[in-house]
Design a protein around this motif. Structure first.
Motif, PDB file in Angstrom:
ATOM      1  N   VAL A  86       0.802  -1.217   0.000  1.00 18.43           N
ATOM      2  CA  VAL A  86       0.000   0.000   0.000  1.00 18.43           C
ATOM      3  C   VAL A  86       0.837   1.271   0.000  1.00 18.43           C
ATOM      4  N   THR A  87       0.314   2.254  -0.717  1.00 21.45           N
ATOM      5  CA  THR A  87       0.787   3.637  -0.649  1.00 21.45           C
ATOM      6  C   THR A  87      -0.421   4.497  -0.315  1.00 21.45           C
ATOM      7  N   GLY A  88      -0.337   5.257   0.754  1.00 22.93           N
ATOM      8  CA  GLY A  88      -1.409   6.169   1.126  1.00 22.93           C
ATOM      9  C   GLY A  88      -0.923   7.597   1.025  1.00 22.93           C
ATOM     10  N   ILE A  89      -1.718   8.454   0.391  1.00 18.27           N
ATOM     11  CA  ILE A  89      -1.328   9.860   0.270  1.00 18.27           C
ATOM     12  C   ILE A  89      -2.437  10.739   0.832  1.00 18.27           C
ATOM     13  N   ASP A  90      -2.045  11.915   1.308  1.00 19.52           N
ATOM     14  CA  ASP A  90      -3.010  12.896   1.787  1.00 19.52           C
ATOM     15  C   ASP A  90      -2.374  14.271   1.691  1.00 19.52           C
ATOM     16  N   ILE A  91      -3.201  15.278   1.433  1.00 22.07           N
ATOM     17  CA  ILE A  91      -2.712  16.646   1.327  1.00 22.07           C
ATOM     18  C   ILE A  91      -2.411  17.242   2.699  1.00 22.07           C
ATOM     19  N   SER A  92      -2.900  16.608   3.754  1.00 24.59           N
ATOM     20  CA  SER A  92      -2.741  17.103   5.123  1.00 24.59           C
ATOM     21  C   SER A  92      -1.547  16.451   5.817  1.00 24.59           C
ATOM     22  N   PRO A  93      -0.541  17.232   6.217  1.00 26.81           N
ATOM     23  CA  PRO A  93       0.579  16.660   6.985  1.00 26.81           C
ATOM     24  C   PRO A  93       0.130  16.015   8.288  1.00 26.81           C
ATOM     25  N   GLN A  94      -0.884  16.602   8.946  1.00 20.20           N
ATOM     26  CA  GLN A  94      -1.379  16.029  10.194  1.00 20.20           C
ATOM     27  C   GLN A  94      -2.004  14.659   9.944  1.00 20.20           C
ATOM     28  N   ALA A  95      -2.710  14.512   8.828  1.00 20.44           N
ATOM     29  CA  ALA A  95      -3.296  13.215   8.493  1.00 20.44           C
ATOM     30  C   ALA A  95      -2.219  12.155   8.327  1.00 20.44           C
ATOM     31  N   ILE A  96      -1.169  12.487   7.597  1.00 21.14           N
ATOM     32  CA  ILE A  96      -0.094  11.520   7.366  1.00 21.14           C
ATOM     33  C   ILE A  96       0.624  11.175   8.663  1.00 21.14           C
ATOM     34  N   ALA A  97       0.837  12.166   9.533  1.00 22.56           N
ATOM     35  CA  ALA A  97       1.481  11.899  10.822  1.00 22.56           C
ATOM     36  C   ALA A  97       0.650  10.912  11.647  1.00 22.56           C
ATOM     37  N   LEU A  98      -0.663  11.122  11.686  1.00 19.26           N
ATOM     38  CA  LEU A  98      -1.533  10.224  12.449  1.00 19.26           C
ATOM     39  C   LEU A  98      -1.651   8.857  11.781  1.00 19.26           C
ATOM     40  N   ALA A  99      -1.688   8.842  10.444  1.00 16.73           N
ATOM     41  CA  ALA A  99      -1.748   7.558   9.732  1.00 16.73           C
ATOM     42  C   ALA A  99      -0.517   6.712  10.047  1.00 16.73           C
ATOM     43  N   LYS A 100       0.635   7.349  10.149  1.00 14.76           N
ATOM     44  CA  LYS A 100       1.856   6.610  10.493  1.00 14.76           C
ATOM     45  C   LYS A 100       1.759   6.030  11.900  1.00 14.76           C
ATOM     46  N   GLU A 101       1.174   6.779  12.842  1.00 14.86           N
ATOM     47  CA  GLU A 101       0.962   6.248  14.188  1.00 14.86           C
ATOM     48  C   GLU A 101      -0.012   5.069  14.151  1.00 14.86           C
ATOM     49  N   ASN A 102      -1.054   5.203  13.349  1.00 10.66           N
ATOM     50  CA  ASN A 102      -2.040   4.141  13.207  1.00 10.66           C
ATOM     51  C   ASN A 102      -1.391   2.865  12.670  1.00 10.66           C
ATOM     52  N   PHE A 103      -0.598   3.007  11.624  1.00 10.95           N
ATOM     53  CA  PHE A 103       0.102   1.859  11.052  1.00 10.95           C
ATOM     54  C   PHE A 103       1.087   1.271  12.060  1.00 10.95           C
ATOM     55  N   GLY A 104       1.675   2.140  12.867  1.00 12.23           N
ATOM     56  CA  GLY A 104       2.674   1.689  13.835  1.00 12.23           C
ATOM     57  C   GLY A 104       2.104   0.745  14.874  1.00 12.23           C
ATOM     58  N   TRP A 105       0.979   1.113  15.481  1.00 12.93           N
ATOM     59  CA  TRP A 105       0.446   0.222  16.517  1.00 12.93           C
ATOM     60  C   TRP A 105      -0.180  -1.031  15.916  1.00 12.93           C
ATOM     61  N   ARG A 106      -0.640  -0.937  14.667  1.00 12.12           N
ATOM     62  CA  ARG A 106      -1.177  -2.127  13.999  1.00 12.12           C
ATOM     63  C   ARG A 106      -0.069  -3.056  13.483  1.00 12.12           C
ATOM     64  N   ARG A 107       1.164  -2.501  13.396  1.00  9.20           N
ATOM     65  CA  ARG A 107       2.313  -3.254  12.899  1.00  9.20           C
ATOM     66  C   ARG A 107       2.084  -3.769  11.482  1.00  9.20           C
ATOM     67  N   VAL A 108       1.617  -2.875  10.624  1.00  9.79           N
ATOM     68  CA  VAL A 108       1.458  -3.203   9.210  1.00  9.79           C
ATOM     69  C   VAL A 108       2.340  -2.268   8.393  1.00  9.79           C
ATOM     70  N   PRO A 109       2.904  -2.749   7.284  1.00 10.15           N
ATOM     71  CA  PRO A 109       3.783  -1.912   6.462  1.00 10.15           C
ATOM     72  C   PRO A 109       2.990  -1.056   5.488  1.00 10.15           C
ATOM     73  N   GLY A 110       3.583   0.045   5.081  1.00 10.91           N
ATOM     74  CA  GLY A 110       2.952   0.901   4.075  1.00 10.91           C
ATOM     75  C   GLY A 110       3.739   2.174   3.884  1.00 10.91           C
ATOM     76  N   GLN A 111       3.636   2.730   2.706  1.00 11.35           N
ATOM     77  CA  GLN A 111       4.265   4.009   2.392  1.00 11.35           C
ATOM     78  C   GLN A 111       3.206   5.098   2.512  1.00 11.35           C
ATOM     79  N   LEU A 112       3.429   6.087   3.383  1.00 11.17           N
ATOM     80  CA  LEU A 112       2.461   7.140   3.648  1.00 11.17           C
ATOM     81  C   LEU A 112       3.109   8.482   3.353  1.00 11.17           C
ATOM     82  N   LEU A 113       2.523   9.223   2.397  1.00  8.43           N
ATOM     83  CA  LEU A 113       3.182  10.400   1.841  1.00  8.43           C
ATOM     84  C   LEU A 113       2.254  11.610   1.813  1.00  8.43           C
TER      85      LEU A 113
END
Length: 255
Positions: free
Chosen positions: A78-105
């Protein structure tokens, strides 16, 4: 785009059902996920989160990464993109606790900094009506899809039951105060998805009981409107879904 980015920085975590929880915690993400898929109960089957194991998936406007992480948990690249830096920061935290890989930009979906013919599937849910030029975004989605690749595109139906309630009873629609909020009908959406002649459009998101709103309006809505709506013949209500989904396929090799 600065105003749009700033708006979503402030609103991406504004989930009323989770406002008693600390933003960015596991409990916060779990409550947002629970509420989202309870309200949008059609989405798991429509999106097919479990159908893309080993395939490249792009989520445009990924927000907190709630949907993106479901693709990832089933083995998608997966690659997830968003125009909001805050969204990407939170998405990375979300992926972190779920322990799933992904590129978030951090990226604008109207001007994707991604190669042509790259993805097997593009997911664009709850985004097109918030971007200044949805047609440009659809063309970019077509460009980055592989030939034979598919996408799920979603738009808001201005001829829906929810807009009817909004007009006659002042029912609030989430994020209508966003810098951009396009309202379409089936004809508009069909024209918007013209780069994809191979498509099927279906309507979803019909009335469900609310747990966010309280008081007499919520009681009337829950006990009268919802039950009455679902008691009506399907031929009277089938075109009033609030969400229009286009299931499309790229049929040529031109990016």
């Amino acid at each position: 785009m600065k105003n749009i980015s700033g708006y979503w920085d402030q609103n991406v975590s504004n989930w009323k059902v989770a406002n008693h929880l600390q933003i960015g915690t596991q409990a916060f993400f779990e409550e947002v996920e629970r509420y989202r898929f309870e309200k949008l109960d059609y989405l798991p089957a429509a999106a097919g989160f479990d159908r893309y194991c080993g395939r490249k998936v792009l989520d445009i406007g990924c927000g907190l990464g709630t949907d993106t992480s479901r693709f990832a948990s089933h083995g998608a690249d997966v690659t997830g993109i968003d125009i909001s830096p805050q969204a990407i920061a939170l998405a990375k935290e979300n992926f972190g606790w779920r322990r799933v890989p992904g590129q978030l930009l951090i990226m604008n979906g109207e001007t994707l900094d991604l190669p042509s013919n790259e993805f097997d599937f593009v997911y664009c849910h709850t985004v097109l009506h918030f971007t200044p030029s949805p047609g440009k975004m659809v063309r970019e989605i077509h460009r980055v899809l592989k030939p034979g690749g598919t996408a799920l595109l979603m738009a808001i139906n201005r001829r829906s039951w929810l807009y009817f309630l909004h007009r006659i009873a002042g029912v609030k629609i989430d994020y209508m105060d966003a810098p951009v909020f396009h309202k379409m009908d089936l004809r508009d959406f069909t024209e918007l998805t013209a780069p994809f002649p191979d498509k099927e459009i279906k309507l979803y998101r019909f009335p469900k009981r609310t747990e966010v709103h309280k008081g007499w309006k919520a009681a009337v809505y829950n006990t009268l409107f919802v039950d009455l709506f679902h008691a009506l013949p399907a031929r009277m209500t089938r075109n009033t879904g609030y969400h229009m989904l286009a299931f499309v396929r790229k049929t040529d090799s031109v990016g």
